[in-house]
Design an enzyme around this catalytic site. Structure first.
Site, PDB file in Angstrom:
ATOM      1  CD1 TRP A 185      -2.665   1.769   0.445  1.00  0.00           C
ATOM      2  CD2 TRP A 185      -1.316   2.518   2.072  1.00  0.00           C
ATOM      3  NE1 TRP A 185      -3.002   3.081   0.702  1.00  0.00           N
ATOM      4  CE2 TRP A 185      -2.189   3.561   1.690  1.00  0.00           C
ATOM      5  CE3 TRP A 185      -0.371   2.759   3.063  1.00  0.00           C
ATOM      6  CZ2 TRP A 185      -2.151   4.821   2.281  1.00  0.00           C
ATOM      7  CZ3 TRP A 185      -0.314   4.017   3.661  1.00  0.00           C
ATOM      8  CH2 TRP A 185      -1.208   5.026   3.272  1.00  0.00           C
ATOM      9  CD  GLU A 226      -4.652  -1.473   1.984  1.00  0.00           C
ATOM     10  OE1 GLU A 226      -3.480  -1.687   2.368  1.00  0.00           O
ATOM     11  OE2 GLU A 226      -5.576  -1.158   2.756  1.00  0.00           O
ATOM     12  CE  LYS A 228      -6.397   6.029   2.400  1.00  0.00           C
ATOM     13  NZ  LYS A 228      -5.580   5.972   3.577  1.00  0.00           N
ATOM     14  CG  ASP A 259      -8.754  -0.761   4.372  1.00  0.00           C
ATOM     15  OD1 ASP A 259      -9.827  -0.328   4.841  1.00  0.00           O
ATOM     16  OD2 ASP A 259      -7.673  -0.709   4.999  1.00  0.00           O
ATOM     17  CG  HIS A 262      -8.741   1.874   1.681  1.00  0.00           C
ATOM     18  ND1 HIS A 262      -7.466   1.489   1.365  1.00  0.00           N
ATOM     19  CD2 HIS A 262      -8.664   2.353   2.943  1.00  0.00           C
ATOM     20  CE1 HIS A 262      -6.662   1.696   2.391  1.00  0.00           C
ATOM     21  NE2 HIS A 262      -7.377   2.220   3.366  1.00  0.00           N
ATOM     22  CG  HIS A 286      -6.158  -4.338   5.014  1.00  0.00           C
ATOM     23  ND1 HIS A 286      -5.252  -3.320   4.869  1.00  0.00           N
ATOM     24  CD2 HIS A 286      -5.415  -5.473   5.145  1.00  0.00           C
ATOM     25  CE1 HIS A 286      -4.022  -3.814   4.891  1.00  0.00           C
ATOM     26  NE2 HIS A 286      -4.100  -5.111   5.051  1.00  0.00           N
ATOM     27  CG  ASP A 294      -9.281   4.663   5.562  1.00  0.00           C
ATOM     28  OD1 ASP A 294      -9.753   3.629   6.069  1.00  0.00           O
ATOM     29  OD2 ASP A 294      -8.101   4.765   5.179  1.00  0.00           O
ATOM     30  CG  ASP A 296      -7.924   2.709   9.499  1.00  0.00           C
ATOM     31  OD1 ASP A 296      -8.124   1.608   8.966  1.00  0.00           O
ATOM     32  OD2 ASP A 296      -7.383   3.656   8.906  1.00  0.00           O
ATOM     33  CG  ASP A 326      -5.525  -1.435   8.113  1.00  0.00           C
ATOM     34  OD1 ASP A 326      -4.929  -0.971   9.100  1.00  0.00           O
ATOM     35  OD2 ASP A 326      -5.425  -0.951   6.969  1.00  0.00           O
TER      36      ASP A 326
HETATM   37  C1  RNT Z   1      -3.894   2.856   4.730  1.00  0.00           C
HETATM   38  C2  RNT Z   1      -4.030   1.389   4.479  1.00  0.00           C
HETATM   39  C3  RNT Z   1      -2.908   0.536   4.992  1.00  0.00           C
HETATM   40  C4  RNT Z   1      -2.438   0.952   6.364  1.00  0.00           C
HETATM   41  C5  RNT Z   1      -1.384   0.047   6.944  1.00  0.00           C
HETATM   42  C6  RNT Z   1      -0.746   0.652   8.140  1.00  0.00           C
HETATM   43  O1  RNT Z   1      -5.022   3.562   4.416  1.00  0.00           O
HETATM   44  O2  RNT Z   1      -5.245   0.937   4.970  1.00  0.00           O
HETATM   45  O3  RNT Z   1      -3.289  -0.779   4.959  1.00  0.00           O
HETATM   46  O4  RNT Z   1      -3.486   1.056   7.246  1.00  0.00           O
HETATM   47  O5  RNT Z   1      -0.489  -0.283   5.979  1.00  0.00           O
HETATM   48 ZN    ZN Z   2      -5.564  -1.201   4.849  1.00  0.00          ZN
END
Ligand code: RNT
Ligand code: ZN
Length: 424
Positions: A185, A226, A228, A259, A262, A286, A294, A296, A326
């Site tokens: 990523w 990955e 985004k 993810d 994302h 993720h 995003d 998290d 994640d």
């Molecule tokens: C970032 C991505 C990625 C990170 C990690 C730390 O938006 O989701 O996966 O969260 O690599």
């Molecule tokens: Zn991620």
């Protein structure tokens, strides 16, 4: 085992059996599913190589809950504590900045030996390892570009880092006897609308082709990419968009990483699995929880988590899906965050495994949408909790919220003493 746990389990088994569901078989399947616990929840994505560098890459941790891990040993202790409260055998997902070494080593110089202590620990604990090159929190990522950088010298540095990472992953896979998933990523993108969207993507494509040019046995390493939609400071344009990596992954045989945070806020990854896995051999998830962006947040038992689990179970996609977590919440106990998010993910998979899938499919095919809705809704209150409790007890981990007392005690005994007096 506690008699009431056993009694409730037997009663639940009877109810599920009436719909042809074999609870024991479901638990056998559940036991096989590995979740990859992301090391970066344990220390707010700081790592050990560049400890003074602020988190960059357009991701953010808020909160300063005391006791986060400051050393590799502390992080391993914390992970062990979390894993002792989670049923099943799992994996730990490392980022390159979590190298355990006394050497001053830059990202393009990393070698398997800088992670040897992680490997030994993983072997002792019976864990697999996954890996991520770190394309952020580094002086060479300061202007927001890495693998798509217009400056060839900088781009080459990041390419070397990508190559070094795959060698480390290969070592993990070989040493631990199970493949390491290496996820790329990068944060690259523009805050404002760019004039040239194409050139950075051309450069990213070329960089990735270079990184992946060495063939590595898929028994040891599996590459993933990955995408985004946007990040902080890359609101208008992200080089590695979903379309970019869909095209890249499908044409290069790389696993596409989805993810949950994302995509556009109402767009869900659960609805993508049955399409992507028709054309791609494998995916990486993720599992995260975006709140308005995003963000998290720690994964909770929400509709999307359940829907992801259902898709994997109903489509028989578990064997081709790598499940990683994640999220990073710095406002609560770091170990509790792992435990909550991982237990929820496993619990959601169990709920999905305890649904009358064949029956529901037949009802749907017959066009009886009334029954489909009625049965699906009734099943939401079937006693999956009793099966979950039994599963936890049989795996030797705390039943229900009993794990919280263990975390609280650890907080008292281990986490608080880590705080320097001037931080309290
Ligand atoms: C970032 C991505 C990625 C990170 C990690 C730390 O938006 O989701 O996966 O969260 O690599
Ligand atoms: Zn991620």
């Amino acid at each position: 085992m506690d008699a009431s746990v056993m009694n409730s389990y037997n009663e639940a088994k009877r109810l599920y059996a009436a719909h042809g569901i074999d609870v024991e078989k479901a638990l056998e399947k559940l036991k096989e599913i590995k979740i990859s616990l992301h090391c970066w929840q344990g220390d707010d994505v700081r790592g050990f190589l560049f400890k003074d560098k602020e988190l960059s890459g357009g991701i953010a941790v808020t909160g300063s809950y005391p006791g986060r891990a400051e050393t590799p040993q502390q992080l391993r202790d914390d992970l062990e504590k979390a894993l002792s409260l989670i049923p099943g055998k799992h994996k730990v997902n490392l980022h390159a900045i979590y190298a355990d070494t006394d050497e001053q080593v830059d990202l393009d110089e990393l070698e398997p030996r800088h992670f040897q202590r992680w490997v030994e620990w993983a072997r002792e604990q019976g864990l697999g390892l996954d890996f991520n090159p770190t394309y952020f929190s580094h002086p060479k990522a300061e202007d927001g570009f890495t693998l798509s950088h217009a400056d060839d010298e900088i781009r080459q540095f990041w390419i070397r880092h990508g190559k070094a990472s795959r060698k480390i992953a290969e070592h993990f896979g070989r040493e631990l006897g199970q493949p390491c998933v290496t996820n790329v990523w990068i944060p690259d993108g523009y805050k404002d609308v760019p004039v040239d969207r194409l050139s950075p993507r051309e450069r990213l494509k070329a960089s990735l082709d270079e990184i992946f040019s060495e063939a590595i046995d898929s028994r040891y390493n599996i590459d993933a990419v990955e995408s985004k939609l946007f990040g902080l400071g890359s609101e208008s344009y992200v080089v590695g968009s979903h379309e970019f990596y869909m095209g890249y992954g499908l044409t290069r045989g790389k696993a596409i990483c989805l993810d949950a945070g994302h995509f556009h806020p109402t767009e869900v990854i659960s609805n993508k699995l049955s399409s992507i896995l028709l054309f791609s051999e494998q995916v990486l998830l993720h599992v995260s929880r975006p709140v308005r962006w995003d963000s998290d947040h720690v994964v909770t038992m929400d509709d999307e988590l359940l829907e992801i689990a259902r898709e994997l179970v109903r489509g028989n996609l578990l064997g081709r899906t790598h499940i990683g977590l994640d999220f990073f919440d710095g406002s609560i106990n770091h170990i509790a965050a792992w435990v909550i998010g991982t237990r929820n993910t496993i619990k959601a998979l169990l709920r999905a495994l305890l649904e009358p899938v064949e029956e529901l499919k037949a009802i749907e095919l017959a066009g009886d949408y009334t029954s489909r809705l009625a049965l699906a809704e009734e099943f939401k209150s079937y006693p999956f909790g009793a099966v979950w409790d039994y599963y936890c007890a049989s795996q030797g981990v705390p039943v229900r919220e009993q794990w919280l007392d263990v975390v609280k005690a650890y907080e008292q005994d281990v986490l608080w003493p880590r705080e320097k007096p001037n931080k309290i």
